[in-house]
Design an enzyme around this catalytic site. Structure first.
Site, PDB file in Angstrom:
ATOM      1  N   HIS A 195      -1.935  13.041   2.929  1.00 41.93           N
ATOM      2  CA  HIS A 195      -2.570  14.169   2.252  1.00 41.93           C
ATOM      3  C   HIS A 195      -3.429  14.907   3.255  1.00 41.93           C
ATOM      4  O   HIS A 195      -4.022  14.282   4.130  1.00 41.93           O
ATOM      5  CB  HIS A 195      -3.445  13.670   1.087  1.00 41.93           C
ATOM      6  N   ASP A 241       1.373  11.772  -6.198  1.00 44.91           N
ATOM      7  CA  ASP A 241       2.784  11.904  -6.574  1.00 44.91           C
ATOM      8  C   ASP A 241       3.574  10.614  -6.456  1.00 44.91           C
ATOM      9  O   ASP A 241       4.719  10.547  -6.889  1.00 44.91           O
ATOM     10  CB  ASP A 241       3.450  12.968  -5.698  1.00 44.91           C
TER      11      ASP A 241
HETATM   12  N1  ACO Z   1       5.370  10.130   6.493  1.00 37.80           N
HETATM   13  C1  ACO Z   1       5.339   9.959   7.843  1.00 37.80           C
HETATM   14  N2  ACO Z   1       4.460  10.543   8.665  1.00 37.80           N
HETATM   15  C2  ACO Z   1       3.550  11.364   8.100  1.00 37.80           C
HETATM   16  C3  ACO Z   1       3.497  11.598   6.709  1.00 37.80           C
HETATM   17  C4  ACO Z   1       4.462  10.942   5.903  1.00 37.80           C
HETATM   18  N3  ACO Z   1       4.473  11.131   4.573  1.00 37.80           N
HETATM   19  N4  ACO Z   1       2.503  12.453   6.426  1.00 37.80           N
HETATM   20  C5  ACO Z   1       1.928  12.764   7.600  1.00 37.80           C
HETATM   21  N5  ACO Z   1       2.559  12.086   8.610  1.00 37.80           N
HETATM   22  C6  ACO Z   1       2.168  12.123  10.037  1.00 37.80           C
HETATM   23  C7  ACO Z   1       2.599  13.421  10.687  1.00 37.80           C
HETATM   24  O1  ACO Z   1       3.879  13.323  11.282  1.00 37.80           O
HETATM   25  C8  ACO Z   1       1.510  13.630  11.712  1.00 37.80           C
HETATM   26  O2  ACO Z   1       1.796  12.825  12.823  1.00 37.80           O
HETATM   27  P1  ACO Z   1       1.368  13.302  14.321  1.00 37.80           P
HETATM   28  O3  ACO Z   1      -0.124  13.365  14.298  1.00 37.80           O
HETATM   29  O4  ACO Z   1       1.895  12.234  15.180  1.00 37.80           O
HETATM   30  O5  ACO Z   1       2.002  14.622  14.525  1.00 37.80           O
HETATM   31  C9  ACO Z   1       0.272  13.065  11.041  1.00 37.80           C
HETATM   32  O6  ACO Z   1       0.750  12.088  10.086  1.00 37.80           O
HETATM   33  C10 ACO Z   1      -0.563  14.099  10.325  1.00 37.80           C
HETATM   34  O7  ACO Z   1       0.290  14.790   9.424  1.00 37.80           O
HETATM   35  P2  ACO Z   1       0.267  16.371   9.209  1.00 37.80           P
HETATM   36  O8  ACO Z   1       1.610  16.822   8.761  1.00 37.80           O
HETATM   37  O9  ACO Z   1      -0.318  17.045  10.419  1.00 37.80           O
HETATM   38  O10 ACO Z   1      -0.770  16.459   8.035  1.00 37.80           O
HETATM   39  P3  ACO Z   1      -0.888  17.612   7.003  1.00 37.80           P
HETATM   40  O11 ACO Z   1      -2.259  17.538   6.489  1.00 37.80           O
HETATM   41  O12 ACO Z   1      -0.445  18.912   7.598  1.00 37.80           O
HETATM   42  O13 ACO Z   1       0.180  17.253   5.867  1.00 37.80           O
HETATM   43  C11 ACO Z   1       1.167  16.478   3.891  1.00 37.80           C
HETATM   44  C12 ACO Z   1      -0.142  16.691   4.664  1.00 37.80           C
HETATM   45  C13 ACO Z   1       1.980  17.773   3.842  1.00 37.80           C
HETATM   46  C14 ACO Z   1       0.853  16.073   2.456  1.00 37.80           C
HETATM   47  C15 ACO Z   1       1.969  15.354   4.595  1.00 37.80           C
HETATM   48  O14 ACO Z   1       1.240  14.154   4.614  1.00 37.80           O
HETATM   49  C16 ACO Z   1       3.330  15.138   3.941  1.00 37.80           C
HETATM   50  O15 ACO Z   1       4.291  15.853   4.254  1.00 37.80           O
HETATM   51  N6  ACO Z   1       3.448  14.142   3.000  1.00 37.80           N
HETATM   52  C17 ACO Z   1       4.659  13.907   2.281  1.00 37.80           C
HETATM   53  C18 ACO Z   1       4.780  14.925   1.174  1.00 37.80           C
HETATM   54  C19 ACO Z   1       3.850  14.658   0.022  1.00 37.80           C
HETATM   55  O16 ACO Z   1       3.729  13.547  -0.469  1.00 37.80           O
HETATM   56  N7  ACO Z   1       3.191  15.732  -0.458  1.00 37.80           N
HETATM   57  C20 ACO Z   1       2.296  15.667  -1.613  1.00 37.80           C
HETATM   58  C21 ACO Z   1       0.907  15.990  -1.226  1.00 37.80           C
HETATM   59  S1  ACO Z   1      -0.172  15.789  -2.603  1.00 37.80           S
HETATM   60  C22 ACO Z   1       0.050  17.152  -3.530  1.00 37.80           C
HETATM   61  O17 ACO Z   1       0.404  18.217  -3.087  1.00 37.80           O
HETATM   62  C23 ACO Z   1      -0.193  16.990  -4.914  1.00 37.80           C
END
Ligand code: ACO
Length: 444
Positions: A320, A378
């Site tokens: 998140h 979720d």
């Molecule tokens: N699985 C694997 N790796 C992940 C995940 C994941 N679910 N989420 C983040 N990471 C990693 C990224 O690759 C990144 O790695 P890096 O630092 O080596 O590049 C690091 O963790 C940080 O992630 P970001 O994408 O920079 O974080 P951001 O805050 O932009 O994204 C998000 C947050 C979009 C929710 C992300 O965690 C994700 O895509 N999760 C899966 C989708 C999801 O469950 N969304 C629901 C969110 S809650 C809602 O909207 C109600």
């Protein structure tokens, strides 16, 4: 983060400042710091461009406060979520969704009379103008219900000219009540349309969640009795999703509304933003992912893929932008999930078992621990919805039904904010510098 003393006017500079030094010219700039009631202070950069000839650069707004708000507070490091100062766990346990709607819109929990009047007034708007039903016929039967939601909610803007003077607080409240009341009807109609069943009109003797389940599952052929445990679970899910401060869809609603646009059109914009798999579409994606994984022995393979930078696969329902701790909503959701499965007599639901094992393995994995990736709201909601017989494509629609009150509360707050301006971010331009036009015949 300790609670700070509440202030009457948070837009006033309290005397604190932040000094910025231009290393080239040696010039120093004092930027005012504004204190909120809880949470990090903000550096006021409103005069930055005028004073320094520089913009700030923050793609994805990871460090940018876009507005002042009194609606929802999140401390992502500690896993805290509060609506109007009340912890989400208390609200989910003790309130119903209508009480939360009142709280988000008016800032206080309603007393008995206020609640009764509010429920009556909102319920009065559940019916859709009969002509709106005709809109559905224009969609293919297999349309995604979120596409239908975007279209139908946007179309409401064409129906309510009488109450859309956005500078009139009463008009704004009528539009807000209409949206909260009509969203379950629009959502249930989208479902009925997709399965070829007749629309079931709202029943105003039923509570909000009961009415929604009734519109989803009743048919004219036989009596349908709403299961109170499922209705309560649905209500709790709506509460958990009701608001989440300045997330993508809420910021979209605020940005769209900042131009003075019609509120129904602004909410349609919010629905479009919510649809994406990185936001509200994640619960649908979680279920698809669990189905793809299929069995516990394949979990390590998918964990490996999630960690591979060259693989676009991510563990859906994990991570998140704000929570770097357990999403407090995920805990309530897990509890609700067990309640629903018990009520329905579902024993050993394979997807739940798989989800729990996936969670266990991920929470022990160095990659997820180091990046502070925890289950989000979720992760379990899809399993509950599925057990209730709600098709996967409707998951995000339910999120939209719940979030509507948050969107309208934030939209109202924005319009009332005297510092509100049209949202207009700037950019770092890295394209061509000035070039000379080359006529077609001279181009190579
Ligand atoms: N699985 C694997 N790796 C992940 C995940 C994941 N679910 N989420 C983040 N990471 C990693 C990224 O690759 C990144 O790695 P890096 O630092 O080596 O590049 C690091 O963790 C940080 O992630 P970001 O994408 O920079 O974080 P951001 O805050 O932009 O994204 C998000 C947050 C979009 C929710 C992300 O965690 C994700 O895509 N999760 C899966 C989708 C999801 O469950 N969304 C629901 C969110 S809650 C809602 O909207 C109600």
């Amino acid at each position: 983060m300790a609670d700070k003393k509440a202030k009457d006017d948070t837009t006033q500079n309290m005397g604190k400042s932040f000094t910025l030094t231009d290393n080239q010219s040696g010039k120093q700039y004092n930027l005012p710091v504004i204190e909120g009631s809880t949470g990090p202070d903000v550096i006021d950069v409103r005069r930055l461009y005028a004073d320094t000839d520089h913009f700030t650069y923050d793609p994805g707004f990871t460090s940018t406060g876009s507005c002042e708000s009194k609606v929802t507070f999140i401390d992502g490091d500690k896993g805290i979520l509060r609506y109007r100062g009340f912890d989400i766990n208390d609200l989910a346990e003790h309130s119903d969704f209508m009480g939360i709607c009142y709280l988000l819109l008016y800032g206080e929990l309603p007393n008995k009379d206020q609640k009764k009047k509010f429920v009556h007034d909102v319920t009065y708007h559940t019916l859709l103008q009969e002509q709106i039903s005709v809109f559905y016929q224009g969609f293919r039967r297999d349309s995604h219900p979120m596409a239908i939601m975007c279209g139908v909610v946007g179309a409401l803007s064409a129906f309510y000219h009488d109450s859309t003077d956005i500078n009139n607080p009463r008009h704004r409240m009528i539009a807000s009540y209409r949206l909260i009341a009509k969203m379950p009807t629009i959502a249930a109609y989208a479902y009925k349309y997709s399965i070829g069943q007749p629309f079931v009109y709202p029943r105003n003797d039923l509570k909000y969640s009961e009415n929604f389940l009734h519109m989803m599952y009743a048919t004219p052929c036989e009596d349908y009795k709403v299961n109170p445990v499922l209705a309560r679970a649905m209500d709790r899910i709506l509460i958990l999703h009701a608001d989440h401060e300045q997330n993508a869809s809420t910021s979209t609603v605020r940005l769209a509304g900042s131009s003075g646009a019609n509120p129904f059109a602004c909410i349609a914009a919010g629905i479009a933003s919510l649809w994406g798999p990185a936001h509200g579409g994640a619960n649908e994606a979680v279920l698809n992912m669990l189905e793809e994984i299929g069995s516990k022995d394949r979990i390590p393979e998918f964990i490996k893929r999630a960690k591979d930078k060259d693989d676009p696969f991510r563990l859906m329902g994990f991570g998140h932008r704000v929570y770097k701790n357990y999403d407090p909503r995920a805990k309530v959701m897990e509890h609700t999930c067990h309640e629903v499965l018990d009520e329905l007599g579902v024993k050993d639901e394979p997807l739940l078992e798989l989800a729990m094992e996936l969670e266990r393995i991920a929470l022990e994995d160095e990659y997820f621990v180091a990046k502070k990736l925890y289950p989000n709201v979720d992760f379990y909601s899809g399993i509950i919805f599925r057990a209730m017989g709600i098709p996967t494509s409707m998951f995000t629609v339910l999120f939209a039904v719940a979030r509507t009150v948050g969107w309208v509360a934030q939209w109202n707050e924005m319009i009332e904010d005297p510092s509100q301006k049209i949202g207009r971010p700037r950019q770092l331009y890295t394209g061509h510098t000035k070039r000379k036009y080359v006529p077609l015949h001279a181009r190579v």
